[in-house]
Design a protein around this motif. Structure first.
Motif, PDB file in Angstrom:
ATOM      1  N   ALA A   2      29.314-117.368  -3.277  1.00 40.18           N
ATOM      2  CA  ALA A   2      28.228-116.308  -3.332  1.00 40.18           C
ATOM      3  C   ALA A   2      27.352-116.852  -2.539  1.00 40.18           C
ATOM      4  CB  ALA A   2      27.978-116.251  -4.761  1.00 40.18           C
ATOM      5  N   LEU A   3      26.394-115.716  -2.299  1.00 44.44           N
ATOM      6  CA  LEU A   3      25.250-115.782  -1.230  1.00 44.44           C
ATOM      7  C   LEU A   3      24.201-116.725  -1.996  1.00 44.44           C
ATOM      8  CD1 LEU A   3      23.981-115.064   1.257  1.00 44.44           C
ATOM      9  CD2 LEU A   3      22.824-113.224   0.314  1.00 44.44           C
ATOM     10  N   ASP A   4      23.845-116.432  -3.268  1.00 41.48           N
ATOM     11  CA  ASP A   4      22.958-117.442  -3.786  1.00 41.48           C
ATOM     12  C   ASP A   4      23.155-118.988  -3.873  1.00 41.48           C
ATOM     13  OD1 ASP A   4      25.087-117.075  -5.736  1.00 41.48           O
ATOM     14  OD2 ASP A   4      23.754-116.862  -7.374  1.00 41.48           O
ATOM     15  N   ALA A   5      24.637-119.173  -4.012  1.00 43.76           N
ATOM     16  CA  ALA A   5      25.219-120.427  -3.796  1.00 43.76           C
ATOM     17  C   ALA A   5      24.903-121.090  -2.455  1.00 43.76           C
ATOM     18  CB  ALA A   5      26.498-120.720  -4.091  1.00 43.76           C
ATOM     19  N   VAL A   6      25.134-120.221  -1.303  1.00 43.80           N
ATOM     20  CA  VAL A   6      24.911-120.612  -0.070  1.00 43.80           C
ATOM     21  C   VAL A   6      23.558-120.885   0.411  1.00 43.80           C
ATOM     22  CG1 VAL A   6      25.057-119.797   2.536  1.00 43.80           C
ATOM     23  CG2 VAL A   6      26.877-119.238   1.067  1.00 43.80           C
ATOM     24  N   PHE A   7      22.631-120.128  -0.325  1.00 42.98           N
ATOM     25  CA  PHE A   7      21.044-120.167  -0.108  1.00 42.98           C
ATOM     26  C   PHE A   7      20.645-121.589  -0.753  1.00 42.98           C
ATOM     27  CE2 PHE A   7      16.833-120.003  -1.691  1.00 42.98           C
ATOM     28  CZ  PHE A   7      15.970-119.504  -0.805  1.00 42.98           C
ATOM     29  N   ARG A   8      21.031-121.892  -2.009  1.00 43.52           N
ATOM     30  CA  ARG A   8      20.779-123.034  -2.679  1.00 43.52           C
ATOM     31  C   ARG A   8      21.238-124.337  -1.795  1.00 43.52           C
ATOM     32  NH1 ARG A   8      17.718-125.747  -5.920  1.00 43.52           N
ATOM     33  NH2 ARG A   8      18.735-127.154  -7.259  1.00 43.52           N
ATOM     34  N   ASP A   9      22.705-124.274  -1.241  1.00 44.32           N
ATOM     35  CA  ASP A   9      23.041-125.520  -0.466  1.00 44.32           C
ATOM     36  C   ASP A   9      22.521-125.333   0.768  1.00 44.32           C
ATOM     37  OD1 ASP A   9      24.406-126.177  -2.915  1.00 44.32           O
ATOM     38  OD2 ASP A   9      26.123-125.184  -2.538  1.00 44.32           O
ATOM     39  N   GLN A  10      22.638-124.435   1.502  1.00 42.58           N
ATOM     40  CA  GLN A  10      22.141-124.488   2.782  1.00 42.58           C
ATOM     41  C   GLN A  10      20.840-124.161   3.491  1.00 42.58           C
ATOM     42  OE1 GLN A  10      24.588-125.497   4.835  1.00 42.58           O
ATOM     43  NE2 GLN A  10      25.796-125.902   3.314  1.00 42.58           N
ATOM     44  N   TRP A  11      19.990-123.449   2.276  1.00 45.46           N
ATOM     45  CA  TRP A  11      18.631-123.375   3.112  1.00 45.46           C
ATOM     46  C   TRP A  11      17.842-124.393   3.543  1.00 45.46           C
ATOM     47  CZ3 TRP A  11      15.128-119.399   3.946  1.00 45.46           C
ATOM     48  CH2 TRP A  11      13.889-119.590   4.079  1.00 45.46           C
ATOM     49  N   GLY A  12      17.808-125.391   3.130  1.00 49.55           N
ATOM     50  CA  GLY A  12      17.306-126.583   3.743  1.00 49.55           C
ATOM     51  C   GLY A  12      17.832-127.043   5.231  1.00 49.55           C
ATOM     52  N   ARG A  13      19.195-127.083   5.300  1.00 49.71           N
ATOM     53  CA  ARG A  13      19.771-127.296   6.437  1.00 49.71           C
ATOM     54  C   ARG A  13      19.430-126.294   7.695  1.00 49.71           C
ATOM     55  NH1 ARG A  13      26.273-128.676   7.833  1.00 49.71           N
ATOM     56  NH2 ARG A  13      26.026-129.132   9.899  1.00 49.71           N
ATOM     57  N   VAL A  14      19.703-125.045   7.109  1.00 53.16           N
ATOM     58  CA  VAL A  14      19.342-123.840   8.018  1.00 53.16           C
ATOM     59  C   VAL A  14      18.112-123.771   8.548  1.00 53.16           C
ATOM     60  CG1 VAL A  14      19.357-121.334   8.044  1.00 53.16           C
ATOM     61  CG2 VAL A  14      21.267-122.175   7.001  1.00 53.16           C
ATOM     62  N   ARG A  42      24.899-107.428   4.516  1.00 52.72           N
ATOM     63  CA  ARG A  42      26.081-107.234   5.290  1.00 52.72           C
ATOM     64  C   ARG A  42      27.197-107.947   4.496  1.00 52.72           C
ATOM     65  NH1 ARG A  42      24.848-108.529  11.577  1.00 52.72           N
ATOM     66  NH2 ARG A  42      23.139-106.715  11.848  1.00 52.72           N
ATOM     67  N   TRP A  43      27.145-108.876   3.930  1.00 47.86           N
ATOM     68  CA  TRP A  43      28.321-109.793   3.288  1.00 47.86           C
ATOM     69  C   TRP A  43      29.066-109.094   2.305  1.00 47.86           C
ATOM     70  CZ3 TRP A  43      26.726-115.973   3.007  1.00 47.86           C
ATOM     71  CH2 TRP A  43      26.534-116.258   4.568  1.00 47.86           C
ATOM     72  N   PRO A  44      28.176-108.487   1.326  1.00 47.07           N
ATOM     73  CA  PRO A  44      28.854-107.650   0.287  1.00 47.07           C
ATOM     74  C   PRO A  44      29.934-106.813   0.832  1.00 47.07           C
ATOM     75  CG  PRO A  44      26.730-108.041  -0.275  1.00 47.07           C
ATOM     76  CD  PRO A  44      26.780-108.571   1.056  1.00 47.07           C
ATOM     77  N   ARG A  45      29.391-106.046   2.004  1.00 44.75           N
ATOM     78  CA  ARG A  45      29.942-105.149   2.675  1.00 44.75           C
ATOM     79  C   ARG A  45      31.301-105.531   3.620  1.00 44.75           C
ATOM     80  NH1 ARG A  45      26.227-102.478   6.303  1.00 44.75           N
ATOM     81  NH2 ARG A  45      26.839-103.867   7.868  1.00 44.75           N
ATOM     82  N   ASP A  46      30.746-106.413   4.531  1.00 44.14           N
ATOM     83  CA  ASP A  46      31.793-106.836   5.631  1.00 44.14           C
ATOM     84  C   ASP A  46      32.543-108.240   5.177  1.00 44.14           C
ATOM     85  OD1 ASP A  46      30.680-104.769   6.926  1.00 44.14           O
ATOM     86  OD2 ASP A  46      29.184-105.986   7.898  1.00 44.14           O
ATOM     87  N   GLY A  47      32.116-108.732   4.028  1.00 38.98           N
ATOM     88  CA  GLY A  47      32.922-109.970   3.723  1.00 38.98           C
ATOM     89  C   GLY A  47      31.882-111.423   3.977  1.00 38.98           C
ATOM     90  N   GLU A  48      32.280-112.407   3.545  1.00 39.31           N
ATOM     91  CA  GLU A  48      31.577-113.746   4.011  1.00 39.31           C
ATOM     92  C   GLU A  48      32.294-114.178   5.262  1.00 39.31           C
ATOM     93  OE1 GLU A  48      31.261-118.078   2.322  1.00 39.31           O
ATOM     94  OE2 GLU A  48      30.630-116.462   1.114  1.00 39.31           O
ATOM     95  N   PRO A  49      31.381-114.628   6.283  1.00 37.80           N
ATOM     96  CA  PRO A  49      31.819-115.000   7.478  1.00 37.80           C
ATOM     97  C   PRO A  49      32.655-116.257   7.381  1.00 37.80           C
ATOM     98  CG  PRO A  49      29.556-115.251   7.520  1.00 37.80           C
ATOM     99  CD  PRO A  49      29.727-114.359   6.271  1.00 37.80           C
ATOM    100  N   ALA A  50      33.377-116.878   8.244  1.00 37.07           N
ATOM    101  CA  ALA A  50      34.283-118.154   8.056  1.00 37.07           C
ATOM    102  C   ALA A  50      33.491-119.089   8.061  1.00 37.07           C
ATOM    103  CB  ALA A  50      35.429-117.965   9.293  1.00 37.07           C
ATOM    104  N   ASN A  51      32.104-118.997   8.733  1.00 37.30           N
ATOM    105  CA  ASN A  51      31.404-120.246   8.797  1.00 37.30           C
ATOM    106  C   ASN A  51      29.863-119.597   8.681  1.00 37.30           C
ATOM    107  OD1 ASN A  51      29.451-122.086   9.818  1.00 37.30           O
ATOM    108  ND2 ASN A  51      30.042-121.946  12.131  1.00 37.30           N
ATOM    109  N   PRO A  52      29.634-119.799   7.246  1.00 40.23           N
ATOM    110  CA  PRO A  52      28.402-119.115   6.663  1.00 40.23           C
ATOM    111  C   PRO A  52      27.116-119.921   7.389  1.00 40.23           C
ATOM    112  CG  PRO A  52      29.865-119.404   4.881  1.00 40.23           C
ATOM    113  CD  PRO A  52      30.405-120.008   6.112  1.00 40.23           C
ATOM    114  N   THR A  53      26.802-121.087   7.451  1.00 41.25           N
ATOM    115  CA  THR A  53      26.137-121.750   7.840  1.00 41.25           C
ATOM    116  C   THR A  53      25.614-121.443   9.517  1.00 41.25           C
ATOM    117  OG1 THR A  53      26.365-123.593   6.409  1.00 41.25           O
ATOM    118  CG2 THR A  53      24.708-124.187   8.283  1.00 41.25           C
ATOM    119  N   GLY A  54      26.707-121.458  10.119  1.00 37.13           N
ATOM    120  CA  GLY A  54      26.683-121.232  11.672  1.00 37.13           C
ATOM    121  C   GLY A  54      26.271-119.633  12.061  1.00 37.13           C
TER     122      GLY A  54
END
Length: 405
Positions: A2-14, A42-54
């Motif tokens: 989920a996007l909120d989990a991506v934000f939590r885990d990847q915000w600092g790295r991004v 976009r993600w809810p509509r198009d799906g999460e990309p294979a490489n979310p961080t990139g």
């Protein structure tokens, strides 16, 4: 994910990657925020990309390029950033390969905790950049107005930019002192949350501690700090009852998080195996001993003595007094407290009041509890101290009891 989990885990790295590319925390922050906003659309509509961080880094980088173009400044930087796109070597929307993206969070946290910044600015900037907390959340956690925190963050970012503070891990000869400052900021965040508040800063500090342990897996003090926080935080479900603080001896141990304790102990063993016992390792060892029943107060007192030599801290001496009081009685603990200049510290007065209560000196205990209550910062503390205050009121006859911590 989920996007909120991506934000939590990847915000600092991004954000760290963008700061490394752009050299400007404010621009990087704006671009990262826009990228996450685009992802939310976009993600809810198009799906999460294979490489979310990139995907997020590429989208944010392209947004930053657009900002630079619109502002018609930093022409050389724009040229450098857009070179690959303009030559057609990489389509604008082609996501960066995650394996090729350096993890620059370590550089970012050392930048945020640079000694040129005031401590409160280091804390706020670390929570904003590495933790992803909003300015509103940080202001709420530290009980200051939004405008005050916003200005504090802006000044810190501008100071980094204007002073040319390097986005880099310090050289080896500076690393011990700089790392100590970083760990102090993370632990300060944890303690602010441990004392109680509307924002879960303990979780934020543990999140930062995990990131540091992943980035510096061979640093014993990094491992020990994470262990220390986990061992304390494992008891959080048992610390409060009916809105009041529950002393350790009275806590329901079945509520403790045993998996978190096991993780903390494993980290502590890893830190101890490296053979360099620093202050956080000693504190983690003390936290471990406090989980045992019965507690080995002599060993706890000895470790606090070691910690006092390392830190020269009056607060450490206060905690040693608690162990001494358990061994030799409350008057022995009071003899140590009376040598300390901690009149400003609420826990000093609460500790002194407890010793006085146990020594049968109810009137003095009542006065000390009153002083602690005046300095209390959270509602659970106030309720606990108000209860103790009532027990030692002059009209109520009290008997010496047992102390808890």
């Amino acid at each position: 994910m989920a996007l909120d989990a991506v934000f939590r885990d990847q915000w600092g790295r991004v954000l760290a990657t963008l700061v490394g590319i752009l050299g400007d925390i404010e621009l990087a922050e704006d671009a990262a925020a826009e990228a996450f906003a685009v992802a939310a659309e976009r993600w809810p509509r198009d799906g999460e990309p294979a490489n979310p961080t990139g995907w997020l880094i590429t989208t944010a980088r392209n947004r930053a390029i657009d900002h630079l173009r619109r502002r018609q400044v930093l022409a050389d930087k724009t040229k450098l950033l857009t070179r690959d796109i303009e030559t057609g070597s990489q389509p604008p929307e082609a996501p960066m390969d995650d394996a090729a993206i350096p993890d620059e969070r370590l550089e970012l946290i050392f930048t945020c905790c640079h000694p040129a910044l005031a401590l409160e600015a280091q804390v706020a900037l670390t929570l904003r950049t590495l933790g992803g907390l909003s300015t509103d959340e940080i202001a709420l956690a530290f009980l200051v107005p939004f405008e005050t925190m916003s200005k504090r963050l802006t000044r810190a970012k501008h100071k980094i930019r204007d002073a040319g503070i390097r986005f880099a891990v310090p050289p080896d000869h500076q690393l011990p002192d700089r790392l100590a400052a970083v760990l102090a900021v993370v632990y300060l965040i944890f303690n602010q949350g441990w004392g109680g508040g509307r924002v879960d800063l303990t979780a934020e500090a543990i999140h930062l501690g995990r990131a540091l342990a992943g980035l510096m897996p061979d640093e014993p003090e990094v491992l020990a700090l994470l262990a220390l926080m986990l061992l304390h935080d494992a008891r959080k479900a048992a610390r409060l009852r009916d809105g009041r603080i529950v002393p350790l001896d009275d806590q329901d141990r079945t509520l403790w998080d045993t998996r978190q304790i096991d993780e903390g102990l494993a980290l502590l063993r890893r830190a101890m195996a490296r053979g360099r016992p620093g202050p956080y390792l000693v504190q983690a060892a003390i936290a471990d001993l406090h989980l045992h029943e019965p507690r080995d107060w002599r060993q706890i007192a000895a470790l606090y003595q070691t910690l006092a030599r390392q830190t020269r801290s009056s607060i450490v001496e206060m905690n040693r007094a608690i162990a001494v009081a358990e061994i030799d009685g409350p008057e022995a603990g009071l003899a140590i407290l009376d040598r300390l200049d901690l009149g400003h510290y609420r826990y000093f007065h609460a500790t002194r009041a407890e010793f006085l209560r146990r020594a049968g000196r109810a009137a003095e205990a009542h006065h000390a509890y009153r002083r602690a209550l005046d300095l209390a910062q959270t509602e659970p503390e106030r309720r606990f101290l108000a209860e103790r205050l009532g027990e030692t009121a002059p009209s109520v006859r009290t008997e010496p009891g047992s102390a808890g911590s």
